[in-house]
Design an enzyme around this catalytic site. Structure first.
Site, mmCIF file in Angstrom:
data_model
loop_
_atom_site.group_PDB
_atom_site.id
_atom_site.type_symbol
_atom_site.label_atom_id
_atom_site.label_comp_id
_atom_site.label_asym_id
_atom_site.label_seq_id
_atom_site.Cartn_x
_atom_site.Cartn_y
_atom_site.Cartn_z
ATOM 1 N N ASP A 260 0.865 -1.173 0.000
ATOM 2 C CA ASP A 260 0.000 0.000 0.000
ATOM 3 C C ASP A 260 0.906 1.229 0.000
ATOM 4 O O ASP A 260 2.088 1.147 0.350
ATOM 5 C CB ASP A 260 -0.897 -0.036 1.239
ATOM 6 C CG ASP A 260 -1.797 1.181 1.348
ATOM 7 O OD1 ASP A 260 -2.264 1.663 0.304
ATOM 8 O OD2 ASP A 260 -2.011 1.655 2.470
ATOM 9 N N ASP B 230 0.057 4.966 1.166
ATOM 10 C CA ASP B 230 -0.007 5.873 2.320
ATOM 11 C C ASP B 230 0.077 5.100 3.629
ATOM 12 O O ASP B 230 -0.703 4.174 3.869
ATOM 13 C CB ASP B 230 -1.311 6.673 2.266
ATOM 14 C CG ASP B 230 -1.313 7.816 3.263
ATOM 15 O OD1 ASP B 230 -0.219 8.341 3.560
ATOM 16 O OD2 ASP B 230 -2.390 8.162 3.759
ATOM 17 N N GLY C 80 -7.866 4.316 4.141
ATOM 18 C CA GLY C 80 -7.706 3.094 3.372
ATOM 19 C C GLY C 80 -8.755 2.878 2.306
ATOM 20 O O GLY C 80 -8.644 1.934 1.516
ATOM 21 N N ARG D 200 -11.550 7.331 -2.434
ATOM 22 C CA ARG D 200 -11.981 8.636 -1.970
ATOM 23 C C ARG D 200 -13.502 8.776 -1.917
ATOM 24 O O ARG D 200 -14.068 9.236 -0.926
ATOM 25 C CB ARG D 200 -11.387 9.717 -2.874
ATOM 26 C CG ARG D 200 -11.577 11.111 -2.318
ATOM 27 C CD ARG D 200 -11.137 12.200 -3.287
ATOM 28 N NE ARG D 200 -10.103 11.755 -4.192
ATOM 29 C CZ ARG D 200 -10.125 12.016 -5.500
ATOM 30 N NH1 ARG D 200 -11.114 12.692 -6.028
ATOM 31 N NH2 ARG D 200 -9.130 11.600 -6.253
ATOM 32 N N SER E 213 -5.691 5.483 -3.874
ATOM 33 C CA SER E 213 -5.531 6.900 -4.208
ATOM 34 C C SER E 213 -5.360 7.119 -5.711
ATOM 35 O O SER E 213 -4.570 6.441 -6.376
ATOM 36 C CB SER E 213 -4.314 7.477 -3.479
ATOM 37 O OG SER E 213 -4.089 8.813 -3.883
ATOM 38 N N ASN F 98 -4.072 9.797 -6.594
ATOM 39 C CA ASN F 98 -2.863 10.630 -6.573
ATOM 40 C C ASN F 98 -1.590 9.797 -6.450
ATOM 41 O O ASN F 98 -0.514 10.355 -6.219
ATOM 42 C CB ASN F 98 -2.931 11.615 -5.405
ATOM 43 C CG ASN F 98 -4.069 12.599 -5.553
ATOM 44 O OD1 ASN F 98 -4.122 13.352 -6.512
ATOM 45 N ND2 ASN F 98 -4.995 12.581 -4.605
ATOM 46 N N ASP G 184 -1.332 -0.931 6.288
ATOM 47 C CA ASP G 184 -1.439 -0.349 7.631
ATOM 48 C C ASP G 184 -2.881 -0.061 8.020
ATOM 49 O O ASP G 184 -3.141 0.412 9.131
ATOM 50 C CB ASP G 184 -0.634 0.954 7.716
ATOM 51 C CG ASP G 184 -1.299 2.085 6.957
ATOM 52 O OD1 ASP G 184 -1.779 1.849 5.813
ATOM 53 O OD2 ASP G 184 -1.354 3.208 7.492
#
Length: 479
Positions: free
Chosen positions: A12, A14, A62, A65, A140, A142, A198
């Site tokens: 993952d 972030d 997680g 969006r 994401s 991004n 996470d």
């Protein structure tokens, strides 16, 4: 040389590779609070702001969006049309709000840049030196921008991000789609790969995708919670685990894990199913994996069944005599009750549970539990149990029950029994039927044992149980 069981790592982004949670949190807070304030003013209702700690972790972290927007709005009882992914930021739709948040996020991100976890990058480099393939999978949209701003895009052989998910119509976590596609892009199968996550939804995705190892990183969420939701192993940082240790998991840990069924938290609603799945037996008798400190209730159902012992009873239902032939639940030989000091006997599961593990070792035929519980007076006790049905002597079962005071000293009383009050009432829809199959004949002491003699009231099977309790303090035999 790297053996071929372990071939890939999919991380993952972030919280694992980069630290943008702070930037995300600021952007979510800014967007939601602007919207909630607008709505409160318009509806003349109180303004309740977005809680960056609780609301972010529970409803947003997680998730894709738009799913995060929906999840948080639902928690506030707000229903908006979904809209279109390209909605402008001034549209009052889920996508409009999501795009408003993303605009804020990108602005802050370009200004401050992402934090890069150097320990993760070092781990990635060590993997690539050994021929392990590396991918990144993120909800994401991004993801590419963050990798570019962090100057780390070169470390990944595939990227499955929110843009890819939309193009391929992939489901978001906890569905495993993004990780499965990343593995496929690396020309690997899920069981050959590690997923590193996470977030709760992320470790759930790793578990749901049947990956070889789901590794949790406990940064914002505690390790026990990650394990409860699917992580096989947990670290607080990637510096705590090596490529060699992961290789050992693939060589030895998967096989060992495959022989076991483990639950790491107590779930009353699912307990009866767990008791069924963790049953032990030897071909002559079977014993449900219920906790020894509990009698039959809506949550628990102790059960011992002997091959061929049935009993047919009649019940008047709607004016008709209905006969039901039941597989008889025999007396409960596992009951062990606990009292601390002058307190009444009480199950540890009625106390505050600090930790819990329920495990069936299918290779050894052992069902075990470890519970750490705190009573109303703050006394913390660890209770561990192990139980078998002997393959050497099919008429023999054994139970080991260990009690350890952790923050106090004092008297502990233990009471064990053969409980003949059992009836066949586990299935709610059959409870209107006559379920009392056992009639008591005799009970008492026989030397250093106690016994209970019952019979089935129609088929007349004789069921005799003897129980012997041996008490130790440490390694010293007390009685």
């Amino acid at each position: 040389m790297t053996r071929k069981k372990f071939k890939g790592v999919i991380l993952d982004l972030d919280g694992v590779v980069t630290g943008t949670a702070r930037v995300h949190g600021l952007a979510w807070e800014s967007m939601f609070n602007d919207y909630l304030k607008e709505k409160a003013d318009r509806d003349s209702t109180p303004f309740v702001p977005f809680d960056q700690e609780r609301d972010y972790l529970e409803f947003v972290d997680g998730k894709p969006r738009m799913k995060g927007v929906e999840s948080f709005l639902e928690s506030r009882g707000i229903k908006l049309p979904f809209g279109d992914y390209d909605d402008s930021t001034d549209k009052e739709t889920v996508c409009g709000l999501g795009n408003r948040k993303n605009k804020d996020f990108q602005k802050i991100l370009r200004k401050e840049g992402p934090d890069v976890f150097e320990s993760t990058i070092s781990f990635i480099k060590a993997c690539r030196q050994r021929g392990i393939k590396i991918g990144v999978a993120s909800s994401s949209r991004n993801c590419k921008l963050i990798l570019e701003l962090g100057n780390i895009e070169k470390h990944f052989e595939t990227r499955v991000c929110g843009i890819v998910s939309r193009k391929l119509n992939l489901k978001g976590k906890p569905d495993p789609d993004i990780f499965v596609v990343a593995a496929k892009n690396l020309d690997l199968l899920p069981h050959e790969c590690v997923v590193v996550e996470d977030a709760i939804s992320g470790v759930q995705a790793g578990k749901n995708g049947n990956f070889g190892l789901t590794l949790g990183i406990a940064r914002e969420i505690d390790g026990d919670t990650l394990i409860q939701n699917g992580a096989d192993l947990v670290v607080s940082d990637m510096s705590e685990i090596s490529v060699a240790e992961i290789q050992t998991w693939f060589d030895e840990g998967i096989a060992a894990d495959g022989w076991g069924l483990t639950y790491n938290h107590f779930n009353p609603a699912g307990e009866k199913l767990r008791e069924t799945l963790t049953a032990i037996g030897n071909g002559y008798l079977g014993n449900r994996g219920s906790f020894e400190g509990e009698s039959s209730s809506e949550v628990h159902y102790p059960g011992t069944y002997i091959a061929g012992v049935y009993n047919k009873l009649a019940t008047m239902v709607g004016g008709k005599r209905i006969y039901n032939n039941d597989f008889v639940n025999c007396p409960n030989w596992t009951l062990v009750e606990l009292a601390i000091g002058r307190s009444d006997y009480i199950s540890p599961l009625k106390m505050k549970i600090l930790s819990y593990k329920h495990h069936l070792d299918m290779k050894e035929g052992v069902v075990a539990r470890t519970i750490v519980a705190k009573d109303a007076r703050g006394r913390i006790t660890r209770i561990s149990s192990r139980r078998i049905a002997s393959m050497h002597d099919p008429h023999l079962c054994a139970l080991q029950y260990d009690v350890t005071p952790l923050n106090y000293s004092g008297t502990i009383r233990i009471r064990s029994a053969l409980d003949g009050r059992i009836i066949n009432d586990n299935v709610a829809r059959y409870r209107q039927l006559n379920q009392k199959h056992l009639s008591p004949l005799s009970q008492g002491k026989a030397g250093r044992t106690v016994f209970l003699h019952t019979e089935t009231n129609r088929s007349k099977y004789q069921i005799v149980m003897h129980a012997k309790t041996i008490l130790y303090q440490g390694k010293s035999h007390i009685r």
